[in-house]
Design a protein around this motif. Structure first.
Motif, PDB file in Angstrom:
ATOM      1  N   LEU A 284      15.153  16.635   0.524  1.00  0.00           N
ATOM      2  CA  LEU A 284      16.008  15.827   1.408  1.00  0.00           C
ATOM      3  C   LEU A 284      15.855  14.329   1.166  1.00  0.00           C
ATOM      4  O   LEU A 284      16.606  13.535   1.724  1.00  0.00           O
ATOM      5  N   ARG A 285      14.882  13.940   0.362  1.00  0.00           N
ATOM      6  CA  ARG A 285      14.658  12.538  -0.004  1.00  0.00           C
ATOM      7  C   ARG A 285      14.503  11.632   1.211  1.00  0.00           C
ATOM      8  O   ARG A 285      15.445  10.925   1.622  1.00  0.00           O
ATOM      9  N   VAL A 286      13.340  11.687   1.818  1.00  0.00           N
ATOM     10  CA  VAL A 286      13.066  10.792   2.953  1.00  0.00           C
ATOM     11  C   VAL A 286      11.738  10.074   2.720  1.00  0.00           C
ATOM     12  O   VAL A 286      10.691  10.705   2.579  1.00  0.00           O
TER      13      VAL A 286
ATOM     14  N   LEU B 109       0.870  -1.164   0.000  1.00  0.00           N
ATOM     15  CA  LEU B 109       0.000   0.000   0.000  1.00  0.00           C
ATOM     16  C   LEU B 109       0.912   1.219   0.000  1.00  0.00           C
ATOM     17  O   LEU B 109       1.552   1.505   1.024  1.00  0.00           O
ATOM     18  N   ASP B 110       0.998   1.894  -1.132  1.00  0.00           N
ATOM     19  CA  ASP B 110       1.884   3.042  -1.239  1.00  0.00           C
ATOM     20  C   ASP B 110       1.087   4.277  -0.810  1.00  0.00           C
ATOM     21  O   ASP B 110       0.298   4.820  -1.578  1.00  0.00           O
ATOM     22  N   GLU B 111       1.319   4.671   0.436  1.00  0.00           N
ATOM     23  CA  GLU B 111       0.537   5.769   1.023  1.00  0.00           C
ATOM     24  C   GLU B 111       1.337   7.081   1.014  1.00  0.00           C
ATOM     25  O   GLU B 111       1.356   7.829   1.997  1.00  0.00           O
ATOM     26  N   ALA B 112       1.981   7.358  -0.128  1.00  0.00           N
ATOM     27  CA  ALA B 112       2.801   8.565  -0.237  1.00  0.00           C
ATOM     28  C   ALA B 112       1.986   9.834   0.059  1.00  0.00           C
ATOM     29  O   ALA B 112       2.532  10.836   0.520  1.00  0.00           O
ATOM     30  N   TYR B 113       0.678   9.782  -0.225  1.00  0.00           N
ATOM     31  CA  TYR B 113      -0.172  10.977  -0.051  1.00  0.00           C
ATOM     32  C   TYR B 113      -1.110  10.851   1.156  1.00  0.00           C
ATOM     33  O   TYR B 113      -2.132  11.527   1.229  1.00  0.00           O
ATOM     34  N   GLN B 114      -0.763   9.983   2.081  1.00  0.00           N
ATOM     35  CA  GLN B 114      -1.646   9.688   3.221  1.00  0.00           C
ATOM     36  C   GLN B 114      -1.946  10.920   4.067  1.00  0.00           C
ATOM     37  O   GLN B 114      -3.043  11.046   4.614  1.00  0.00           O
TER      38      GLN B 114
ATOM     39  N   LEU C 221       8.000  11.685   2.903  1.00  0.00           N
ATOM     40  CA  LEU C 221       7.989  13.055   3.433  1.00  0.00           C
ATOM     41  C   LEU C 221       8.159  14.082   2.312  1.00  0.00           C
ATOM     42  O   LEU C 221       8.217  15.287   2.555  1.00  0.00           O
ATOM     43  N   SER C 222       8.232  13.567   1.076  1.00  0.00           N
ATOM     44  CA  SER C 222       8.423  14.470  -0.073  1.00  0.00           C
ATOM     45  C   SER C 222       7.218  15.372  -0.303  1.00  0.00           C
ATOM     46  O   SER C 222       7.346  16.480  -0.802  1.00  0.00           O
ATOM     47  N   LYS C 223       6.044  14.865   0.039  1.00  0.00           N
ATOM     48  CA  LYS C 223       4.820  15.603  -0.290  1.00  0.00           C
ATOM     49  C   LYS C 223       4.470  16.621   0.793  1.00  0.00           C
ATOM     50  O   LYS C 223       3.593  17.457   0.607  1.00  0.00           O
TER      51      LYS C 223
HETATM   52  C1  LIG Z   1       2.558   7.078  -5.414  1.00  0.00           C
HETATM   53  C2  LIG Z   1       3.971   7.508  -5.197  1.00  0.00           C
HETATM   54  N1  LIG Z   1       4.807   6.705  -4.554  1.00  0.00           N
HETATM   55  C3  LIG Z   1       6.071   7.047  -4.322  1.00  0.00           C
HETATM   56  C4  LIG Z   1       6.576   8.249  -4.768  1.00  0.00           C
HETATM   57  C5  LIG Z   1       8.011   8.563  -4.536  1.00  0.00           C
HETATM   58  O1  LIG Z   1       8.170   9.431  -3.514  1.00  0.00           O
HETATM   59  P1  LIG Z   1       9.581   9.757  -2.888  1.00  0.00           P
HETATM   60  O2  LIG Z   1       9.848  11.177  -3.198  1.00  0.00           O
HETATM   61  O3  LIG Z   1       9.432   9.480  -1.424  1.00  0.00           O
HETATM   62  O4  LIG Z   1      10.592   8.826  -3.519  1.00  0.00           O
HETATM   63  C6  LIG Z   1       5.756   9.132  -5.458  1.00  0.00           C
HETATM   64  C7  LIG Z   1       6.268  10.402  -5.968  1.00  0.00           C
HETATM   65  O5  LIG Z   1       5.711  11.080  -6.748  1.00  0.00           O
HETATM   66  C8  LIG Z   1       4.411   8.749  -5.680  1.00  0.00           C
HETATM   67  O6  LIG Z   1       3.570   9.542  -6.341  1.00  0.00           O
END
Ligand SMILES: Cc1ncc(COP(=O)(O)O)c(C=O)c1O
Length: 354
Positions: free
Chosen positions: A223-225, A187-192, A215-217
């Motif tokens: 800083l790429r975390v 479950l890729d919760e990058a936008y959680q 933490l990118s969003k």
């Molecule tokens: C769904 C999803 N997963 C992962 C990532 C990668 O994020 P990160 O900057 O932590 O590598 C992104 C970046 O756009 C994303 O949209």
């Protein structure tokens, strides 16, 4: 002088790959990369300046990221042993494939989704397989499970919310995948932080679940975390392939501070959500535009007029152009910016679509 056939040495699967491409602008309004438009708080910036000379940058970073893991454990309620820090969550996507797939084996994901699942798989000599989203950008577990079984997928990546469509898939369908898929569900919760929705609790009952966060969003894209929450057993295996010191000292320290003092970021998230709702309303007033619902810090929309992306770019507004995907003809993705940036975008959009 050596002149060897360099391309002859490159693996076929890499030669066939197209690199992940992101357009950029030196100046202008950048609404293309799903970043937080607000800089870190002045308080955090002051702390960074004060702390820099004590960070012993001549030494390697803490290889186990102990303080950062403690901060994540405190916010999520998981054990530090379950957490792995990545140089962005992208890195963890690669580690998962490396640990769980032999060359030629299959990983799966819905389509359209985040391009890096497919690119990373291909780069590692794996077979990416997708199952199509319906017109509401959702899927049914039954047919998806059939594809997963038929293709003997080892891993399925579910972006929740989904990039680039912006929505969260139906919880019920994801639940069924978790319960019935005999492989790992990521479950890729990058936008959680924007959706407020998570499958984390399900990890207590199901050992085939991995959660990725970023933490990118929310303010630290530079800083790429990223981090992953794994069943402990799997975390131990991923740690074997993780590159030593993959998370640097500055990133670890700033990320720890940000997570331990989250109020200012939380306020930024609230502002982004308010602006998202406003932008949604405004976009839906354009006769040529179809707007898709969003649980994220970006909105996908389709403009029946051609050339909008380039015209906006010429006027200093950079969005993400998704038109090359067969399901996303004339689709653009706009990241929610500050109020001022969003107004600039809307004004330019009115001009180029009128
Ligand atoms: C769904 C999803 N997963 C992962 C990532 C990668 O994020 P990160 O900057 O932590 O590598 C992104 C970046 O756009 C994303 O949209």
């Amino acid at each position: 002088m050596s002149q060897i056939d360099l391309m002859g040495l490159v693996r076929a699967n890499v030669k066939e790959l197209k690199a992940y491409q992101v357009e950029n602008l030196d100046e202008g309004t950048k609404l293309h990369a799903n970043e937080n438009p607000y800089p870190p708080s002045q308080e955090l910036l002051d702390k960074i300046f004060q702390r820099l000379d004590k960070l012993e940058l001549n030494r390697y970073p803490d290889p186990d990221c102990r303080n950062l893991k403690k901060a994540i454990a405190a916010r999520t309620g998981v054990l530090t042993e379950q957490i792995i820090i990545g140089n962005g969550s992208d890195e963890l996507i690669q580690y998962l494939m490396q640990v769980l797939c032999n060359e030629g084996e299959t990983i799966a994901f819905p389509d359209p989704t985040f391009a890096m699942y497919g690119i990373t798989a291909q780069g590692l000599g794996l077979k990416p397989v997708s199952f199509p989203l319906n017109d509401n950008w959702d899927f049914k577990a039954g047919p998806a499970l059939e594809i997963l079984t038929e293709q003997k997928a080892r891993l399925v990546f579910i972006s929740y919310p989904n990039n680039p469509t912006g929505n969260c898939f139906s919880d019920q369908e994801i639940q069924q995948i978790i319960e019935q898929f005999e492989g790992i569900v990521v479950l890729d919760e990058a936008y959680q932080d924007f959706s407020g929705k998570t499958f984390l609790k399900q990890m207590e009952k199901h050992n085939n679940l991995v959660i990725l966060r970023s933490l990118s969003k929310i303010g630290l894209a530079g800083l790429r975390v990223g981090y992953g929450i794994f069943p402990t057993l799997l975390a131990e295996q991923v740690n074997k392939v993780r590159l030593p010191y993959n998370s640097n000292t500055v990133s670890q320290w700033v990320a720890t501070e940000l997570l331990n003092n989250f109020t200012s970021v939380q306020n930024q998230i609230h502002s982004i959500l308010d602006e998202r709702n406003r932008l949604m309303d405004e976009l839906s007033k354009f006769p040529s535009i179809t707007v898709y619902p969003s649980n994220s810090n970006f909105i996908l929309f389709r403009d029946s007029k051609d050339g909008v992306f380039n015209k906006l770019k010429e006027n200093g507004i950079l969005l993400r152009n998704l038109s090359s995907h067969p399901r996303l003809k004339n689709c653009l993705r706009v990241t929610i910016g500050t109020k001022q940036e969003n107004d600039q975008f809307l004004n330019q959009l009115r001009k180029v679509t009128s």
